[in-house]
Design a protein around this motif. Sequence first.
Motif, PDB file in Angstrom:
ATOM      1  N   ALA A 295       0.442  -1.348   0.015  1.00 22.14           N
ATOM      2  CA  ALA A 295       0.266  -0.115  -0.064  1.00 22.14           C
ATOM      3  C   ALA A 295       0.852   1.650  -0.236  1.00 22.14           C
ATOM      4  O   ALA A 295       1.951   1.170   0.387  1.00 22.14           O
ATOM      5  N   ARG A 296       0.091   2.010  -0.241  1.00 16.99           N
ATOM      6  CA  ARG A 296       1.171   3.599  -0.351  1.00 16.99           C
ATOM      7  C   ARG A 296       0.494   4.508   0.090  1.00 16.99           C
ATOM      8  O   ARG A 296      -0.763   5.141   0.979  1.00 16.99           O
ATOM      9  N   THR A 297       1.317   5.206   1.116  1.00 20.82           N
ATOM     10  CA  THR A 297       0.854   6.801   1.374  1.00 20.82           C
ATOM     11  C   THR A 297       1.716   8.066   1.360  1.00 20.82           C
ATOM     12  O   THR A 297       2.291   7.396   0.361  1.00 20.82           O
ATOM     13  N   ASP A 298       1.665   8.867   1.768  1.00 25.73           N
ATOM     14  CA  ASP A 298       2.064   9.992   0.607  1.00 25.73           C
ATOM     15  C   ASP A 298       3.591   9.914   1.275  1.00 25.73           C
ATOM     16  O   ASP A 298       4.532  10.447   0.529  1.00 25.73           O
ATOM     17  N   SER A 299       4.185   9.293   2.482  1.00 24.24           N
ATOM     18  CA  SER A 299       5.332   8.874   2.044  1.00 24.24           C
ATOM     19  C   SER A 299       6.056   8.135   1.273  1.00 24.24           C
ATOM     20  O   SER A 299       7.193   7.325   1.577  1.00 24.24           O
ATOM     21  N   GLY A 300       5.396   7.039   0.396  1.00 24.43           N
ATOM     22  CA  GLY A 300       5.699   6.123  -0.201  1.00 24.43           C
ATOM     23  C   GLY A 300       5.202   4.896  -0.116  1.00 24.43           C
ATOM     24  O   GLY A 300       4.064   4.429   0.786  1.00 24.43           O
ATOM     25  N   TRP A 301       6.064   3.746  -0.678  1.00 26.24           N
ATOM     26  CA  TRP A 301       4.820   2.172  -0.460  1.00 26.24           C
ATOM     27  C   TRP A 301       5.535   1.766   0.473  1.00 26.24           C
ATOM     28  O   TRP A 301       6.708   1.920   1.284  1.00 26.24           O
ATOM     29  N   TYR A 302       4.856   0.333   1.028  1.00 22.93           N
ATOM     30  CA  TYR A 302       5.030  -0.458   2.724  1.00 22.93           C
ATOM     31  C   TYR A 302       4.574  -1.436   2.241  1.00 22.93           C
ATOM     32  O   TYR A 302       3.298  -1.969   1.298  1.00 22.93           O
ATOM     33  N   LEU A 303       5.217  -2.621   3.018  1.00 16.87           N
ATOM     34  CA  LEU A 303       4.018  -3.888   2.800  1.00 16.87           C
ATOM     35  C   LEU A 303       2.730  -3.694   4.081  1.00 16.87           C
ATOM     36  O   LEU A 303       2.993  -3.762   5.721  1.00 16.87           O
ATOM     37  N   ASP A 304       1.576  -4.401   3.447  1.00 16.33           N
ATOM     38  CA  ASP A 304       0.172  -4.673   4.104  1.00 16.33           C
ATOM     39  C   ASP A 304      -0.044  -5.727   4.588  1.00 16.33           C
ATOM     40  O   ASP A 304      -0.890  -5.829   3.461  1.00 16.33           O
ATOM     41  N   GLY A 305       0.923  -5.582   5.495  1.00 13.41           N
ATOM     42  CA  GLY A 305       0.466  -6.968   6.170  1.00 13.41           C
ATOM     43  C   GLY A 305       1.514  -7.638   6.972  1.00 13.41           C
ATOM     44  O   GLY A 305       2.590  -6.780   7.167  1.00 13.41           O
ATOM     45  N   ARG A 306       1.463  -8.856   7.341  1.00 13.75           N
ATOM     46  CA  ARG A 306       2.538  -9.345   8.149  1.00 13.75           C
ATOM     47  C   ARG A 306       3.202 -10.527   6.727  1.00 13.75           C
ATOM     48  O   ARG A 306       2.713 -10.905   5.698  1.00 13.75           O
ATOM     49  N   PRO A 307       4.459 -10.294   7.547  1.00 15.62           N
ATOM     50  CA  PRO A 307       5.745 -11.133   6.268  1.00 15.62           C
ATOM     51  C   PRO A 307       5.221 -12.528   6.422  1.00 15.62           C
ATOM     52  O   PRO A 307       4.476 -13.179   7.310  1.00 15.62           O
ATOM     53  N   ASP A 308       5.268 -12.785   4.806  1.00 12.58           N
ATOM     54  CA  ASP A 308       4.545 -14.228   5.122  1.00 12.58           C
ATOM     55  C   ASP A 308       5.568 -15.473   4.282  1.00 12.58           C
ATOM     56  O   ASP A 308       7.050 -14.706   3.755  1.00 12.58           O
ATOM     57  N   ARG A 309       5.966 -16.553   4.028  1.00 12.65           N
ATOM     58  CA  ARG A 309       6.861 -18.035   3.569  1.00 12.65           C
ATOM     59  C   ARG A 309       6.077 -17.828   2.217  1.00 12.65           C
ATOM     60  O   ARG A 309       5.313 -18.004   1.582  1.00 12.65           O
ATOM     61  N   TRP A 310       6.259 -17.219   1.116  1.00  8.57           N
ATOM     62  CA  TRP A 310       5.764 -16.822   0.199  1.00  8.57           C
ATOM     63  C   TRP A 310       6.332 -17.358  -1.113  1.00  8.57           C
ATOM     64  O   TRP A 310       5.505 -17.639  -2.481  1.00  8.57           O
ATOM     65  N   GLN A 311       7.861 -17.530  -0.781  1.00 14.10           N
ATOM     66  CA  GLN A 311       8.707 -18.779  -1.565  1.00 14.10           C
ATOM     67  C   GLN A 311       8.358 -19.878  -1.507  1.00 14.10           C
ATOM     68  O   GLN A 311       8.371 -19.827  -0.302  1.00 14.10           O
ATOM     69  N   PRO A 312       8.537 -20.570  -2.227  1.00 18.71           N
ATOM     70  CA  PRO A 312       8.525 -22.655  -1.736  1.00 18.71           C
ATOM     71  C   PRO A 312       9.859 -22.865  -1.092  1.00 18.71           C
ATOM     72  O   PRO A 312      10.928 -21.754  -1.261  1.00 18.71           O
ATOM     73  N   THR A 313      10.304 -23.420  -0.575  1.00 18.89           N
ATOM     74  CA  THR A 313      11.350 -23.853   0.561  1.00 18.89           C
ATOM     75  C   THR A 313      12.666 -24.484  -0.949  1.00 18.89           C
ATOM     76  O   THR A 313      13.986 -24.888  -0.307  1.00 18.89           O
ATOM     77  N   SER A 314      11.880 -25.053  -1.797  1.00 21.22           N
ATOM     78  CA  SER A 314      13.312 -25.833  -2.525  1.00 21.22           C
ATOM     79  C   SER A 314      12.199 -25.819  -4.521  1.00 21.22           C
ATOM     80  O   SER A 314      10.804 -25.561  -4.055  1.00 21.22           O
ATOM     81  N   VAL A 315      13.379 -26.049  -5.107  1.00 20.90           N
ATOM     82  CA  VAL A 315      12.702 -26.229  -6.534  1.00 20.90           C
ATOM     83  C   VAL A 315      13.602 -26.879  -7.278  1.00 20.90           C
ATOM     84  O   VAL A 315      14.893 -27.796  -6.470  1.00 20.90           O
ATOM     85  N   GLU A 316      13.274 -27.622  -8.575  1.00 18.82           N
ATOM     86  CA  GLU A 316      14.120 -28.588  -9.313  1.00 18.82           C
ATOM     87  C   GLU A 316      14.093 -27.544 -10.434  1.00 18.82           C
ATOM     88  O   GLU A 316      12.870 -26.767 -10.963  1.00 18.82           O
ATOM     89  N   LEU A 317      14.897 -27.369 -11.344  1.00 16.80           N
ATOM     90  CA  LEU A 317      15.149 -27.535 -12.436  1.00 16.80           C
ATOM     91  C   LEU A 317      15.854 -28.038 -12.999  1.00 16.80           C
ATOM     92  O   LEU A 317      16.786 -28.796 -12.889  1.00 16.80           O
ATOM     93  N   ALA A 318      15.469 -28.566 -14.355  1.00 19.31           N
ATOM     94  CA  ALA A 318      15.904 -29.114 -15.135  1.00 19.31           C
ATOM     95  C   ALA A 318      17.024 -28.085 -16.279  1.00 19.31           C
ATOM     96  O   ALA A 318      17.267 -27.735 -15.864  1.00 19.31           O
TER      97      ALA A 318
END
Length: 479
Positions: free
Chosen positions: A158-181
């Motif tokens: 979200a944005r206020t007059d002073s700029g953008w910020y995280l609107d909510g709690r941090p989360d585990r957004w990305q997976p813990t592992s990946v497989e790449l061919a």
Amino acid sequence: MKRRALLSSLAAGSVVALAGCNASSDAADGTTTPDESTGTTYRTTSGEPTPPETGLGDATTAVFETRDRTMSLLNGRRRLPSGLMVRAWLSATATPEHPARVTATLTNESEYDTALRLHDVPPFGPTPHGFPNRDYDDPLYLVPTDDHEFAGTTGAVARTDSGWYLDGRPDRWQPTSVELAAGETLVGEYAVVPREPGPIPTGRYAFGHADDPLTLSVWQSSRPGPTERSTFAGASPPSFEDQTPAWYHDATPEAPVFLQPSAEQVDAPAEVSFTLHNYLTEPLTGNFYDWTLYKQVGGEWYRIAPWGIPVPLTPLPPGDTHTWTLHAFDGPSVDCEDAIALGHLGGGRYAFHVNMSSESGPTHAALFDFDAPQVSVTPTDDVSVEREYRLVRASTPDDGGDRATLVVQRTDEADARLLPEQVMRPRNRGLRNTLPFFEDGIQKVRLETTDGVVDDAVRGDTGERVFRFGGDAFAAWRA
């Protein structure tokens, strides 16, 4: 999850600077699929954006439209022990429409399918965040956007007059592992936002625990310079022979580049660090080995060290710093790892100068006062002497090399001057082993030594080298 069009390559240059730009890519959409065996491993079959040509500085820079801030992404290219390649760059600056963005790719350049845990592979960890100057307050988050192709969830901003910020709690957004061919690439796009509304604190935000981690450097666009008053404010030191540097004591808060000493008045023995800050949106070029220590005597600068300079090109990217550490001794020096160790320095005013600059800018220097006794010139321990009336014969041991003779004699006048600090440098060993023997009545000293010592003393000249030392004038030549 369907991946939207990603931001692509920006204009090429020595660095890539963003100011209200948002280019688009022609990369095809792709899909990501959860691995049914774990639910946390993802694969992609899509294409990928092309990293910008960052050139010499190897950094991307964004001048914010929403805050008085400039941001630079450093160390965005890393090859992992597994052989996978990480590339990350600032792909958009902060505007009223969106926060600053980072695009990152993870490519399997090997010939084999590879599984990889992502916990310490910034910015692909589950919750990518960094802290300013390793201070665990005021974290900066890389929040996956809707254009992130393999995040499990995306964060709200979200944005206020002073700029953008995280609107909510941090989360585990990305997976813990990946497989790449083999040959496969994962692409992530992130919003760069602080945890709370308000200005982003200035500093260096390190992501990960490597010695040279992915780093976002943030500074105040309008006032990046030093705020403390220098001890030497108002001083007017003489210019160097071939350089007119920008002095630290003249730097204002608006100065984008400055060489900051850790102390300006020290007692022997002393450790003094000099940190060059680059808050331009272009790199500084030069050579980190091209530093010089000068001593000021009688309104003139005298070069003390070094004798020779290696010549690798070493740019300093925007938002980055480089530090030289000097260990100064009034007697013999002690070797110091990763530092400059110089001995036989007498008390007085010194300048540390670095030959780094922008394309059209000055080099940089800083003053410091060194409180120590005056230096006495003494011969090395291995020299032997004989006196014959007004002549002294001196010699150093035969080390198996070519032998030669250095002759030093009193003369009537000379323009050039040598300081004791210069005579006591290793490359002036020939003068160090002759000048101390000019007691009352001695007119000439002959030194039997190695050919290299003689060559250094006369500077390779086939004629005479004439100089003043103390209150006397001398001529030196190869016999």
